[in-house]
Design an enzyme around this catalytic site. Structure first.
Site: not given
Ligand code: DQA
Length: 162
Positions: A11-12, A19, A24, A75, A78, A99, A101, A108
């Site tokens: 998502p996003n 964003r 990012y 990825n 969330a 995985e 990111h 974070r």
């Protein structure tokens, strides 16, 4: 038929470029996909590149990858920090899963430090921004590509193989 790599985005990530660019970056998901398509050609691989804001759709695509793909780069965005459903789907996949990111979640907020999928993936790439997608693709290509010794010698795509 060329081995296919499924690259899944949660998502996003359709908002990349606008964003929180300070976190990012400014590359869009289309920019990233374009670079991976070139890389796939170089490595003699097919590419399925998808994004969804819906957990169930990601689960369905992971299930699809079980029979159609040689590796997965995901990825989960969330959903990394919340989704047992994505973990369970990945557990059914007997192939390398990476995985990925853009940011380094460990630098974070605390809620980003836990990943449901990290314990079962082959490897994790994070903190390199959009370039991380290319790093992940190089890694998966080495594991499953036509030039990989693993496929020919071991004949197995399992999670445990080097
Ligand atoms: C992300 C990190 C996640 O914590 C976040 O929810 C995202 C993107 C990354 O690529 O850095 O949406 O997966």
């Amino acid at each position: 038929m060329k081995p296919k790599i499924m690259v899944l985005n949660g998502p996003n990530l359709n908002m990349l470029g606008t964003r929180q660019p300070e976190i990012y970056g400014y590359d869009t998901l289309a920019d990233i996909e374009g670079r991976l398509r070139k890389l796939a050609k170089v490595h003699g691989l097919d590419l399925a590149f998808r994004q969804s804001n819906h957990e169930g759709e990601l689960v369905t695509w992971i299930q699809e990858a079980r029979t159609s793909c040689a590796g997965i780069i995901i990825n989960p965005a969330a959903y990394t920090h919340t989704s047992v459903a994505i973990l369970d789907a990945l557990l059914t996949c007997d192939m390398p899963v990476i995985e990925l990111h853009l940011s380094n979640p460990h630098t974070r907020e605390e809620f980003r430090h836990r990943s449901f999928v990290s314990p079962i993936v082959k490897g994790i790439i994070c903190g390199f921004g959009a370039h991380g997608y290319e790093l992940a693709f190089e890694a998966v290509a080495r594991l499953v590509g036509p030039k990989s010794g693993m496929r020919q010698v071991a004949g197995k795509k399992g999670r445990s193989a080097a």
